[in-house]
Design a protein around this motif. Structure first.
Motif, PDB file in Angstrom:
ATOM      1  N   TRP A  71     -12.228  -1.357   5.673  1.00  0.00           N
ATOM      2  CA  TRP A  71     -11.238  -1.473   4.589  1.00  0.00           C
ATOM      3  C   TRP A  71     -10.164  -2.469   4.983  1.00  0.00           C
ATOM      4  N   PHE A  72      -9.796  -3.319   4.032  1.00  0.00           N
ATOM      5  CA  PHE A  72      -8.758  -4.311   4.327  1.00  0.00           C
ATOM      6  C   PHE A  72      -7.379  -3.639   4.297  1.00  0.00           C
TER       7      PHE A  72
ATOM      8  N   GLY B  48      -3.753  -5.279  -3.407  1.00  0.00           N
ATOM      9  CA  GLY B  48      -4.824  -4.591  -4.111  1.00  0.00           C
ATOM     10  C   GLY B  48      -4.304  -3.436  -4.941  1.00  0.00           C
ATOM     11  N   PHE B  49      -5.190  -2.491  -5.191  1.00  0.00           N
ATOM     12  CA  PHE B  49      -4.905  -1.471  -6.192  1.00  0.00           C
ATOM     13  C   PHE B  49      -3.885  -0.423  -5.760  1.00  0.00           C
ATOM     14  N   LEU B  50      -3.478  -0.427  -4.487  1.00  0.00           N
ATOM     15  CA  LEU B  50      -2.539   0.604  -4.029  1.00  0.00           C
ATOM     16  C   LEU B  50      -1.067   0.195  -4.127  1.00  0.00           C
ATOM     17  N   VAL B  51      -0.794  -1.058  -4.465  1.00  0.00           N
ATOM     18  CA  VAL B  51       0.603  -1.535  -4.498  1.00  0.00           C
ATOM     19  C   VAL B  51       1.449  -0.728  -5.477  1.00  0.00           C
ATOM     20  N   GLU B  52       0.893  -0.525  -6.646  1.00  0.00           N
ATOM     21  CA  GLU B  52       1.661   0.152  -7.703  1.00  0.00           C
ATOM     22  C   GLU B  52       2.073   1.563  -7.266  1.00  0.00           C
ATOM     23  N   SER B  53       1.126   2.299  -6.662  1.00  0.00           N
ATOM     24  CA  SER B  53       1.429   3.661  -6.207  1.00  0.00           C
ATOM     25  C   SER B  53       2.499   3.644  -5.119  1.00  0.00           C
TER      26      SER B  53
END
Ligand SMILES: NC(=O)c1ccc[n+]([C@@H]2O[C@H](COP(=O)([O-])OP(=O)(O)OC[C@H]3O[C@@H](n4cnc5c(N)ncnc54)[C@H](OP(=O)(O)O)[C@@H]3O)[C@@H](O)[C@H]2O)c1
Length: 277
Positions: free
Chosen positions: A126-127, A134-139
């Motif tokens: 996993w990067f 990626g998709f975790l920034v918002e959270s």
């Protein structure tokens, strides 16, 4: 060694997390690059095979980063067809970005190997940059990361290390026929990773393990594209089951140095302000 004397290197996904970094490294060494993406010129689109041939005309080597993910069903056939077309066009030097513990990714690797190419495979963990690009920034910005994964260790790898490995594989001899499994130097759970980011950013960010149903409901509320929903579900139910809980010496083998630790990534990235709100 790649014929980089005059011919450009085609970087598929050349504006993405790894491709952009590889393009920067090659450009800094005056190696000509061609960006292979829908915004490239000529345009390259995985979904439009008619664009593939023109994009690879006159290039000396290709970095293959598949979109949206090499784990999605059908990726292996598409990557295989691309590799065979490249070889038929005389572009034999291929470096494939792959993933660990994923049936479809390993099938894609076999397709590239069988294409007749002079291949190198970068099979990556996993990067780290999934947390910042990626998709975790918002959270993270919202102060709470909720994923259906518990105490499973993942050896997050920095995209800078992947780009360094791709650069070396494409510009130095000795890497044809090599499979490098690239991991970071430490296993972290997602809770550990979020805690390190919170500390580096000086913020209070919670990690919660949710059920698969709760996660599916959250994804539905975000109206993500169906292939992304499928992919996240696959990653969290199948791949993050402990099968990848092992460190490898891939970065050491290809670069002759240790991989970057997640804490260095977290501190450097926090300093850019991306996790500040
Ligand atoms: N993230 C991880 O943790 C991880 C781990 C192991 C392996 N991988 C693999 O890494 C690959 C992704 O690499 P990455 O993260 O460096 O890239 P990325 O950040 O996902 O970048 C996406 C790139 O693909 C291009 N793109 C989007 N749609 C496209 C289309 N239809 N045709 C052609 N290009 C398109 C984008 O440019 P345009 O928008 O201009 O087209 C952009 O350059 C995937 O195959 C994944 O399986 C990821």
């Amino acid at each position: 060694m790649t014929d980089t004397s005059s011919k450009p290197i085609l970087i598929l996904g050349g504006t993405g997390k790894t491709g952009r970094r590889l393009a920067e490294r090659l450009t800094a060494k005056d190696v000509p690059v061609r960006i292979g993406s829908r915004s490239g010129s000529p345009r390259f689109d995985w979904e439009v095979p008619a664009t593939w041939g023109l994009a690879m005309q006159g290039v000396g080597a290709i970095y293959i980063s598949y979109y949206p993910d090499i784990a999605v069903p059908g990726a292996a056939e598409t990557v295989g067809a691309f590799a065979r077309l490249a070889v038929a066009n005389g572009v034999t030097r291929l470096v494939l970005l792959s993933g660990r513990g994923e049936t479809e990714a390993q099938r894609a690797e076999e397709m590239v190997k069988a294409s007749g190419a002079d291949w190198t495979i970068l099979r990556c963990a996993w990067f780290s940059q999934n947390f910042s690009e990626g998709f975790l920034v918002e959270s993270l910005l919202g102060g709470e990361v909720a994923l259906p994964v518990g105490n499973v260790g993942e050896p997050f790898i920095d995209a800078d290390d992947i780009a360094d490995a791709a650069f070396v594989a494409l510009t130095e001899p000795g890497h044809v026929g090599q499979l490098y499994e690239l991991t970071g130097p430490r296993l972290l759970s997602f809770a550990d990773a979020v805690a390190e980011i919170a500390k580096a950013a000086g913020r209070d960010i919670r990690y919660i393990k949710v059920s698969h149903d709760e996660f599916a409901a959250a994804m539905a509320a975000h109206e993500l594209p169906p292939e992304i929903t499928w992919l996240l579900n696959e990653l969290f139910t199948e791949v993050l089951d402990g099968r990848n809980e092992a460190l490898t010496d891939g970065v050491q083998r290809v670069l002759g140095r240790a991989p970057k630790d997640f804490s260095a990534y977290a501190n450097e990235t926090a300093a850019t302000g991306i996790w500040s709100n």
